[in-house]
Design a protein around this motif. Structure first.
Motif, PDB file in Angstrom:
ATOM      1  N   GLU A  82       0.822  -1.209   0.000  1.00 40.10           N
ATOM      2  CA  GLU A  82       0.000   0.000   0.000  1.00 40.10           C
ATOM      3  C   GLU A  82       0.858   1.263   0.000  1.00 40.10           C
ATOM      4  N   LYS A  83       1.954   1.236   0.709  1.00 41.27           N
ATOM      5  CA  LYS A  83       2.854   2.392   0.723  1.00 41.27           C
ATOM      6  C   LYS A  83       3.431   2.652  -0.657  1.00 41.27           C
ATOM      7  N   VAL A  84       3.827   1.578  -1.342  1.00 38.07           N
ATOM      8  CA  VAL A  84       4.392   1.718  -2.688  1.00 38.07           C
ATOM      9  C   VAL A  84       3.331   2.232  -3.656  1.00 38.07           C
ATOM     10  N   ILE A  85       2.130   1.660  -3.594  1.00 35.15           N
ATOM     11  CA  ILE A  85       1.050   2.069  -4.509  1.00 35.15           C
ATOM     12  C   ILE A  85       0.706   3.542  -4.314  1.00 35.15           C
ATOM     13  N   LYS A  86       0.583   3.959  -3.077  1.00 35.63           N
ATOM     14  CA  LYS A  86       0.238   5.355  -2.799  1.00 35.63           C
ATOM     15  C   LYS A  86       1.277   6.303  -3.366  1.00 35.63           C
ATOM     16  N   GLN A 157       9.809 -10.441  -3.948  1.00 34.42           N
ATOM     17  CA  GLN A 157      10.528 -10.035  -5.159  1.00 34.42           C
ATOM     18  C   GLN A 157       9.826  -8.888  -5.865  1.00 34.42           C
ATOM     19  N   ARG A 158       8.515  -8.965  -5.986  1.00 32.18           N
ATOM     20  CA  ARG A 158       7.755  -7.898  -6.628  1.00 32.18           C
ATOM     21  C   ARG A 158       7.840  -6.606  -5.830  1.00 32.18           C
ATOM     22  N   LEU A 159       7.755  -6.729  -4.512  1.00 32.15           N
ATOM     23  CA  LEU A 159       7.802  -5.545  -3.654  1.00 32.15           C
ATOM     24  C   LEU A 159       9.160  -4.866  -3.738  1.00 32.15           C
ATOM     25  N   VAL A 160      10.217  -5.650  -3.746  1.00 27.12           N
ATOM     26  CA  VAL A 160      11.572  -5.097  -3.863  1.00 27.12           C
ATOM     27  C   VAL A 160      11.730  -4.400  -5.210  1.00 27.12           C
ATOM     28  N   SER A 161      11.302  -5.059  -6.279  1.00 27.51           N
ATOM     29  CA  SER A 161      11.415  -4.480  -7.619  1.00 27.51           C
ATOM     30  C   SER A 161      10.641  -3.171  -7.716  1.00 27.51           C
ATOM     31  N   ALA A 162       9.429  -3.135  -7.173  1.00 31.86           N
ATOM     32  CA  ALA A 162       8.617  -1.921  -7.218  1.00 31.86           C
ATOM     33  C   ALA A 162       9.227  -0.805  -6.384  1.00 31.86           C
ATOM     34  N   SER A 163       9.875  -1.168  -5.278  1.00 33.12           N
ATOM     35  CA  SER A 163      10.513  -0.162  -4.419  1.00 33.12           C
ATOM     36  C   SER A 163      11.688   0.516  -5.110  1.00 33.12           C
ATOM     37  N   VAL A 164      12.265  -0.161  -6.090  1.00 28.35           N
ATOM     38  CA  VAL A 164      13.353   0.430  -6.881  1.00 28.35           C
ATOM     39  C   VAL A 164      12.789   1.416  -7.905  1.00 28.35           C
ATOM     40  N   ASP A 165      11.593   1.132  -8.418  1.00 33.58           N
ATOM     41  CA  ASP A 165      11.019   1.920  -9.514  1.00 33.58           C
ATOM     42  C   ASP A 165      10.265   3.162  -9.070  1.00 33.58           C
ATOM     43  N   VAL A 166       9.932   3.276  -7.790  1.00 40.38           N
ATOM     44  CA  VAL A 166       9.187   4.457  -7.337  1.00 40.38           C
ATOM     45  C   VAL A 166      10.069   5.692  -7.414  1.00 40.38           C
ATOM     46  N   PRO A 167       9.467   6.899  -7.400  1.00 41.13           N
ATOM     47  CA  PRO A 167      10.273   8.128  -7.416  1.00 41.13           C
ATOM     48  C   PRO A 167      11.286   8.129  -6.269  1.00 41.13           C
ATOM     49  N   ASN A 168      12.492   8.536  -6.584  1.00 41.86           N
ATOM     50  CA  ASN A 168      13.590   8.504  -5.606  1.00 41.86           C
ATOM     51  C   ASN A 168      13.749   7.096  -5.038  1.00 41.86           C
ATOM     52  N   GLY A 169      13.588   6.107  -5.935  1.00 44.72           N
ATOM     53  CA  GLY A 169      13.661   4.716  -5.512  1.00 44.72           C
ATOM     54  C   GLY A 169      15.016   4.329  -4.964  1.00 44.72           C
ATOM     55  N   LYS A 170      15.011   3.249  -4.216  1.00 45.99           N
ATOM     56  CA  LYS A 170      16.230   2.769  -3.570  1.00 45.99           C
ATOM     57  C   LYS A 170      17.020   1.885  -4.527  1.00 45.99           C
ATOM     58  N   SER A 171      18.250   1.631  -4.160  1.00 43.41           N
ATOM     59  CA  SER A 171      19.025   0.646  -4.910  1.00 43.41           C
ATOM     60  C   SER A 171      18.437  -0.728  -4.619  1.00 43.41           C
ATOM     61  N   LEU A 172      18.737  -1.697  -5.472  1.00 45.40           N
ATOM     62  CA  LEU A 172      18.191  -3.037  -5.294  1.00 45.40           C
ATOM     63  C   LEU A 172      18.571  -3.605  -3.935  1.00 45.40           C
ATOM     64  N   GLY A 173      19.829  -3.416  -3.539  1.00 50.18           N
ATOM     65  CA  GLY A 173      20.288  -3.948  -2.253  1.00 50.18           C
ATOM     66  C   GLY A 173      19.585  -3.300  -1.080  1.00 50.18           C
ATOM     67  N   ALA A 175      16.667  -1.739  -1.155  1.00 56.45           N
ATOM     68  CA  ALA A 175      15.243  -2.074  -1.190  1.00 56.45           C
ATOM     69  C   ALA A 175      15.003  -3.441  -0.555  1.00 56.45           C
ATOM     70  N   LYS A 176      15.849  -4.398  -0.914  1.00 58.19           N
ATOM     71  CA  LYS A 176      15.706  -5.746  -0.345  1.00 58.19           C
ATOM     72  C   LYS A 176      15.931  -5.721   1.162  1.00 58.19           C
ATOM     73  N   ARG A 177      16.942  -5.007   1.592  1.00 61.21           N
ATOM     74  CA  ARG A 177      17.238  -4.926   3.033  1.00 61.21           C
ATOM     75  C   ARG A 177      16.068  -4.321   3.798  1.00 61.21           C
ATOM     76  N   ASP A 178      15.481  -3.232   3.272  1.00 59.81           N
ATOM     77  CA  ASP A 178      14.397  -2.551   3.982  1.00 59.81           C
ATOM     78  C   ASP A 178      13.128  -3.394   4.033  1.00 59.81           C
ATOM     79  N   VAL A 179      12.810  -4.081   2.939  1.00 62.43           N
ATOM     80  CA  VAL A 179      11.618  -4.932   2.927  1.00 62.43           C
ATOM     81  C   VAL A 179      11.785  -6.076   3.920  1.00 62.43           C
ATOM     82  N   VAL A 180      12.921  -6.744   3.876  1.00 61.59           N
ATOM     83  CA  VAL A 180      13.169  -7.867   4.780  1.00 61.59           C
ATOM     84  C   VAL A 180      13.175  -7.402   6.237  1.00 61.59           C
TER      85      VAL A 180
END
Length: 281
Positions: A82-86, A157-173, A175-180
């Motif tokens: 929901e945070k990513v979608i918003k 995996q989808r959540l990490v990928s989407a977290s990279v694509d959002v504005p001012n997105g994170k690096s893949l590493g 994004a994965k660390r924050d989701v986990v």
């Protein structure tokens, strides 16, 4: 996770014999292999005194024991998605506004990516090249985290990928660390309506969450305490140790005894708090 060799294996349950009566804290398992996650493994909450004095009228109140993957998929992944979608929807509306594009409601921007491919949506919006590329990434991110999945690994995996694509997105590493990290936090500090258990029976030790807001009732005569030829719906597997029975009971009571107070009261309380602060300035 495998236990360390030579280390004692900690479990939250104790085994019971066929002569032990049904009691609060007993773990029961559905005989039906196709039982839903809400009914497959249950924890009995009916009080011992109700069993002893037959106050339960033959009805046993239980709550589900969800696997850790089921619990995270049901309650934690949607919150992070929901945070990513918003964030994506707000960014899309900004792109459309700057491009003098059509006004599209936030609700519609959530739904559209599930109906058409991102490239087709961008084409329909008639955006210029730079804006269309940014919009397509955002639409794809919404699509990724909105598509249903019954697999936790796919959802992460989808959540990490989407977290990279959002504005001012994170690096893949990152994004994965924050989701986990967000998911792991719910083991030590779950919401008040859940409690983690590493094991609930000798052959059921893959990590579970007791979920206290979903109640199931089972007829006491449908719970088998020993092997039987009679038709039953559930069989008893084990019983939680006393400390965990008490913890679950206390937590269950706090979930349903909490009384919400009106906003007007909270605002007035805040006024009095501020007035006290003003006295000592």
């Amino acid at each position: 996770m495998q236990p360390v060799l030579g280390a004692p294996l900690f479990v939250e349950y104790k085994e019971v014999t066929v002569t032990d009566p049904l009691r609060q804290g007993d773990v029961i398992e559905a005989v039906d292999e196709n039982a839903t996650k809400w009914q497959r493994h249950l924890l009995i909450l009916t009080a011992d005194c109700d069993f002893a004095n037959d106050k339960n009228q033959g009805r046993v109140t239980c709550v589900p024991l969800l696997t850790q993957d089921e619990y995270i998929l049901e309650f934690q992944i949607p919150r992070l998605c929901e945070k990513v979608i918003k964030k994506c929807v707000e960014a899309l509306q900004m792109i459309l506004s700057k491009a003098d594009g059509p006004h599209i409601s936030a609700e519609r921007l959530r739904e559209w990516p599930l109906e058409q491919a991102p490239a087709d949506i961008v084409s329909a919006l008639h955006l210029e090249m730079a804006a269309s590329q940014s919009a397509e990434k955002l639409i794809d991110a919404i699509r990724k985290v909105s598509l249903p999945t019954g697999n936790l690994d796919h959802a992460v995996q989808r959540l990490v990928s989407a977290s990279v694509d959002v504005p001012n997105g994170k690096s893949l590493g990152n994004a994965k660390r924050d989701v986990v990290s967000a998911l792991r936090s719910h083991y030590a500090n779950p919401p008040g309506d859940a409690l983690f258990l590493s094991a609930i029976a000798p052959a059921v030790q893959d990590g579970y969450f007791v979920y206290l807001r979903h109640l199931e009732q089972v007829r006491q005569q449908d719970i088998a305490l020993a092997p039987t030829h009679s038709p039953t719906s559930y069989r008893r597997l084990a019983r939680l140790n006393d400390r965990f029975i008490h913890a679950v009971s206390q937590q269950f009571a706090s979930v349903f005894m909490a009384i919400g107070l009106p906003n007007d009261y909270e605002e007035m309380r805040e006024i009095h708090s501020e007035l006290l602060g003003e006295r000592y300035k």
